[in-house]
Design a protein around this motif. Structure first.
Motif, PDB file in Angstrom:
ATOM      1  N   LEU A 245       4.359  61.876  11.515  1.00  4.16           N
ATOM      2  CA  LEU A 245       2.977  62.415  11.641  1.00  4.16           C
ATOM      3  C   LEU A 245       2.792  64.001  11.478  1.00  4.16           C
ATOM      4  CD1 LEU A 245      -0.215  60.344  12.627  1.00  4.16           C
ATOM      5  CD2 LEU A 245      -0.139  62.754  13.408  1.00  4.16           C
ATOM      6  N   PHE A 246       3.174  64.637  12.500  1.00  2.00           N
ATOM      7  CA  PHE A 246       3.078  66.077  12.698  1.00  2.00           C
ATOM      8  C   PHE A 246       3.661  66.844  11.387  1.00  2.00           C
ATOM      9  CE2 PHE A 246       2.237  64.406  16.834  1.00  2.00           C
ATOM     10  CZ  PHE A 246       1.126  65.249  17.061  1.00  2.00           C
ATOM     11  N   SER A 247       4.743  66.258  10.840  1.00  4.15           N
ATOM     12  CA  SER A 247       5.468  67.056   9.778  1.00  4.15           C
ATOM     13  C   SER A 247       4.644  67.052   8.440  1.00  4.15           C
ATOM     14  CB  SER A 247       7.010  66.550   9.627  1.00  4.15           C
ATOM     15  OG  SER A 247       6.837  65.301   9.176  1.00  4.15           O
ATOM     16  N   SER A 248       3.787  65.921   8.616  1.00  5.35           N
ATOM     17  CA  SER A 248       3.023  65.492   7.226  1.00  5.35           C
ATOM     18  C   SER A 248       1.642  66.385   7.312  1.00  5.35           C
ATOM     19  CB  SER A 248       2.872  64.321   7.000  1.00  5.35           C
ATOM     20  OG  SER A 248       1.848  63.745   7.719  1.00  5.35           O
ATOM     21  N   ALA A 249       1.381  67.140   8.531  1.00  8.00           N
ATOM     22  CA  ALA A 249       0.147  67.527   8.679  1.00  8.00           C
ATOM     23  C   ALA A 249      -0.214  69.119   8.122  1.00  8.00           C
ATOM     24  CB  ALA A 249      -0.493  67.593   9.959  1.00  8.00           C
ATOM     25  N   ASP A 250      -1.237  69.523   7.474  1.00  2.00           N
ATOM     26  CA  ASP A 250      -1.593  70.863   6.992  1.00  2.00           C
ATOM     27  C   ASP A 250      -2.001  71.809   8.067  1.00  2.00           C
ATOM     28  OD1 ASP A 250      -0.951  70.568   4.090  1.00  2.00           O
ATOM     29  OD2 ASP A 250      -2.574  68.944   4.392  1.00  2.00           O
ATOM     30  N   ALA A 251      -2.690  71.121   9.152  1.00  3.53           N
ATOM     31  CA  ALA A 251      -3.129  71.512  10.275  1.00  3.53           C
ATOM     32  C   ALA A 251      -3.030  70.764  11.507  1.00  3.53           C
ATOM     33  CB  ALA A 251      -4.594  72.183   9.946  1.00  3.53           C
ATOM     34  N   VAL A 252      -2.902  71.422  12.432  1.00  2.00           N
ATOM     35  CA  VAL A 252      -2.706  70.830  13.924  1.00  2.00           C
ATOM     36  C   VAL A 252      -3.667  71.247  14.616  1.00  2.00           C
ATOM     37  CG1 VAL A 252      -1.350  70.227  15.941  1.00  2.00           C
ATOM     38  CG2 VAL A 252      -0.470  70.235  13.708  1.00  2.00           C
ATOM     39  N   VAL A 253      -4.751  70.386  15.307  1.00  2.00           N
ATOM     40  CA  VAL A 253      -5.662  70.842  16.277  1.00  2.00           C
ATOM     41  C   VAL A 253      -5.335  70.221  17.573  1.00  2.00           C
ATOM     42  CG1 VAL A 253      -8.162  70.367  16.983  1.00  2.00           C
ATOM     43  CG2 VAL A 253      -7.536  70.625  14.425  1.00  2.00           C
ATOM     44  N   LEU A 254      -5.230  71.511  18.609  1.00  2.00           N
ATOM     45  CA  LEU A 254      -4.595  71.027  20.052  1.00  2.00           C
ATOM     46  C   LEU A 254      -6.060  70.996  20.524  1.00  2.00           C
ATOM     47  CD1 LEU A 254      -2.377  70.606  21.804  1.00  2.00           C
ATOM     48  CD2 LEU A 254      -2.216  73.268  22.044  1.00  2.00           C
ATOM     49  N   ASN A 255      -6.395  69.884  21.074  1.00  2.00           N
ATOM     50  CA  ASN A 255      -7.979  69.607  21.685  1.00  2.00           C
ATOM     51  C   ASN A 255      -7.768  69.455  23.018  1.00  2.00           C
ATOM     52  OD1 ASN A 255     -10.550  69.195  21.675  1.00  2.00           O
ATOM     53  ND2 ASN A 255     -10.167  66.736  21.203  1.00  2.00           N
ATOM     54  N   LYS A 256      -8.806  69.539  23.689  1.00  2.00           N
ATOM     55  CA  LYS A 256      -8.858  69.365  25.316  1.00  2.00           C
ATOM     56  C   LYS A 256      -8.498  70.648  25.856  1.00  2.00           C
ATOM     57  CE  LYS A 256      -9.142  64.237  24.973  1.00  2.00           C
ATOM     58  NZ  LYS A 256      -8.733  62.941  25.392  1.00  2.00           N
ATOM     59  N   SER A 257      -8.403  71.849  25.215  1.00  2.00           N
ATOM     60  CA  SER A 257      -7.667  72.788  25.968  1.00  2.00           C
ATOM     61  C   SER A 257      -8.287  73.434  27.198  1.00  2.00           C
ATOM     62  CB  SER A 257      -7.829  73.882  25.019  1.00  2.00           C
ATOM     63  OG  SER A 257      -9.145  74.429  24.568  1.00  2.00           O
ATOM     64  N   ASP A 258      -9.437  72.796  27.525  1.00  2.00           N
ATOM     65  CA  ASP A 258     -10.381  73.010  28.654  1.00  2.00           C
ATOM     66  C   ASP A 258      -9.699  72.261  29.686  1.00  2.00           C
ATOM     67  OD1 ASP A 258     -11.290  70.855  27.264  1.00  2.00           O
ATOM     68  OD2 ASP A 258     -12.732  70.363  28.798  1.00  2.00           O
ATOM     69  N   LEU A 259      -8.835  71.314  29.499  1.00  2.00           N
ATOM     70  CA  LEU A 259      -8.140  70.524  30.533  1.00  2.00           C
ATOM     71  C   LEU A 259      -6.706  70.835  30.945  1.00  2.00           C
ATOM     72  CD1 LEU A 259      -9.433  66.824  29.817  1.00  2.00           C
ATOM     73  CD2 LEU A 259     -10.598  68.356  31.528  1.00  2.00           C
ATOM     74  N   ALA A 260      -6.315  72.072  29.998  1.00  2.00           N
ATOM     75  CA  ALA A 260      -4.858  72.078  30.121  1.00  2.00           C
ATOM     76  C   ALA A 260      -4.413  72.483  31.497  1.00  2.00           C
ATOM     77  CB  ALA A 260      -4.496  73.475  29.276  1.00  2.00           C
ATOM     78  N   ASP A 261      -5.007  73.547  32.133  1.00  2.00           N
ATOM     79  CA  ASP A 261      -4.593  73.555  33.457  1.00  2.00           C
ATOM     80  C   ASP A 261      -4.659  72.492  34.326  1.00  2.00           C
ATOM     81  OD1 ASP A 261      -4.060  76.297  32.949  1.00  2.00           O
ATOM     82  OD2 ASP A 261      -6.147  76.989  33.510  1.00  2.00           O
ATOM     83  N   ALA A 262      -5.517  71.692  34.341  1.00  2.00           N
ATOM     84  CA  ALA A 262      -5.831  70.450  35.276  1.00  2.00           C
ATOM     85  C   ALA A 262      -4.649  69.518  35.166  1.00  2.00           C
ATOM     86  CB  ALA A 262      -7.144  69.666  34.995  1.00  2.00           C
ATOM     87  N   VAL A 263      -4.062  69.559  33.692  1.00  2.00           N
ATOM     88  CA  VAL A 263      -3.099  68.425  33.612  1.00  2.00           C
ATOM     89  C   VAL A 263      -1.696  69.061  33.631  1.00  2.00           C
ATOM     90  CG1 VAL A 263      -4.392  66.693  32.730  1.00  2.00           C
ATOM     91  CG2 VAL A 263      -3.353  68.467  31.095  1.00  2.00           C
TER      92      VAL A 263
END
Lengths: 238, 113
Positions: free
Chosen positions: A174-192
């Motif tokens: 799936l990722f190798s066929s993508a033109d863009a990747v959106v990394l979401n929920k960046s506000d939770l990065a520290d919490a997890v």
């Protein structure tokens, strides 16, 4: 004459029906050829209407619908159109209509992906007048949707920080066929305890072609760059 | 698990071809399956076993030819078979590549009577 009992058996045994000979038919036909032809038809139709079309793919719960609510509210020439696939319910379409999008729901039932024919049917129900951006929100699934061309010009894969940094390595197709990747929920990065640099290096490894956007759809942060990428008039929309 | 949908498509393509050529029985389906086509060979066999429960497909054999991935490095042009899912060029270490083989998902031939 039979030597044992003196009967007179027929000289020629009854011939068994001759089996028809085996033949080999060369076909070389793609299993997805009907889908690909429909996708190509969709693509031509979208281009003739001047419509940019994005196929949005991710695991369930990565925030595709929240991201689209934000895009619907911030797109410079509203409304946007959305075709949204889900196994059941039209909750997503209702949410997106609430955000100002023109949304049509495809209920896929038991099916795990959208195909080009479903998109064509849904598109015929959508009022496309005045739209210049259409997003197809695929069924939440990191495996099956990757194989099906829908007629889109761009693919965006969404990865949320709560899914873990090794998702791209586990589901590279799936990722190798993508033109863009959106990394979401960046506000939770520290919490997890999200390991950002590991995630970025995994993404670079399996999807070296993809542009990366780090956003929080919930907080509405990081969306300007994504909107600009979607809106770039010079960017190649093949 | 989109393999069942693909097997249904496979059966539809095979039936149409057999009818076009006046065949009444399909003995063998020969399929090429690239290892980056997004289809799992075992899942495909399992889905075909479901179809084989119908009388018309009971005696049809499914033959899979697996095609390994082959890439061309976009940086140095080297052609290589990647050792894992990260298609790293063994000559220059480049990650950007074109897929030459591995996407195949095609019905190559039928054996019919």
């Amino acid at each position: 004459m039979c030597g044992r009992c003196g009967c007179d058996p027929p000289r020629v045994a009854m011939a068994a029906p001759r089996p028809r000979p085996l033949r080999r038919l060369e076909l070389r036909q793609g299993l997805l050829s009907r889908n690909d032809a429909q996708a190509q038809h969709n693509r031509q139709q979208f281009q003739a209407l001047g419509l940019r079309v994005v196929n949005l793919l991710s695991a369930p719960g990565s925030g595709k619908t929240s991201l689209l609510e934000q895009l619907a509210q911030r797109w410079p020439r509203p409304p946007i159109g959305v075709i949204v696939g889900d196994l059941a319910t039209d909750r997503d379409a209702q949410r997106l209509q609430g955000a100002g999008a023109r949304a049509v729901q495809i209920r896929t039932g038991e099916r795990c992906h959208l195909d080009a024919a479903q998109v064509a049917r849904a598109f015929s129900q959508l009022d496309a007048v005045g739209l210049d951006l259409l997003v197809i929100e695929n069924v939440g699934n990191l495996v099956c949707p990757a194989a099906f061309d829908l007629g889109e010009q761009r693919r965006i894969a969404v990865l949320s920080v709560t899914e873990g940094e090794d998702k791209p390595l586990k589901y590279p197709a799936l990722f190798s066929s993508a033109d863009a990747v959106v990394l979401n929920k960046s506000d939770l990065a520290d919490a997890v305890g999200f390991d950002r640099s590991a995630a970025l290096s995994h993404l670079r490894a399996v999807a070296p072609q993809a542009v990366l956007f780090e956003v929080s759809a919930r907080q509405g942060s990081g969306l300007a760059a994504l909107l600009q990428w979607l809106d770039q008039p010079q960017a190649p929309w093949p | 698990m989109h393999e069942l949908a693909l097997v249904q498509e496979l059966c539809a393509l095979a039936t149409a071809a057999a009818q076009r050529h006046g065949a009444t029985r399909i003995e063998r389906l020969q399929l090429r399956l690239g290892d980056r086509c997004g289809v799992d060979a075992d899942a495909l066999r399992l889905a075909f076993a479901v179809v084989q429960q119908q009388q018309a497909w009971q005696h049809t054999q499914l033959e899979l030819e697996l095609v390994p991935t082959r890439c061309r490095c976009r940086r140095c042009g080297h052609r290589f078979r990647p050792v894992d899912l990260i298609h790293c060029c063994p000559r220059c270490g480049g990650l950007s590549h074109a897929l030459l083989e591995g996407r195949e998902l095609e019905l190559v031939a039928l054996e019919v009577a």
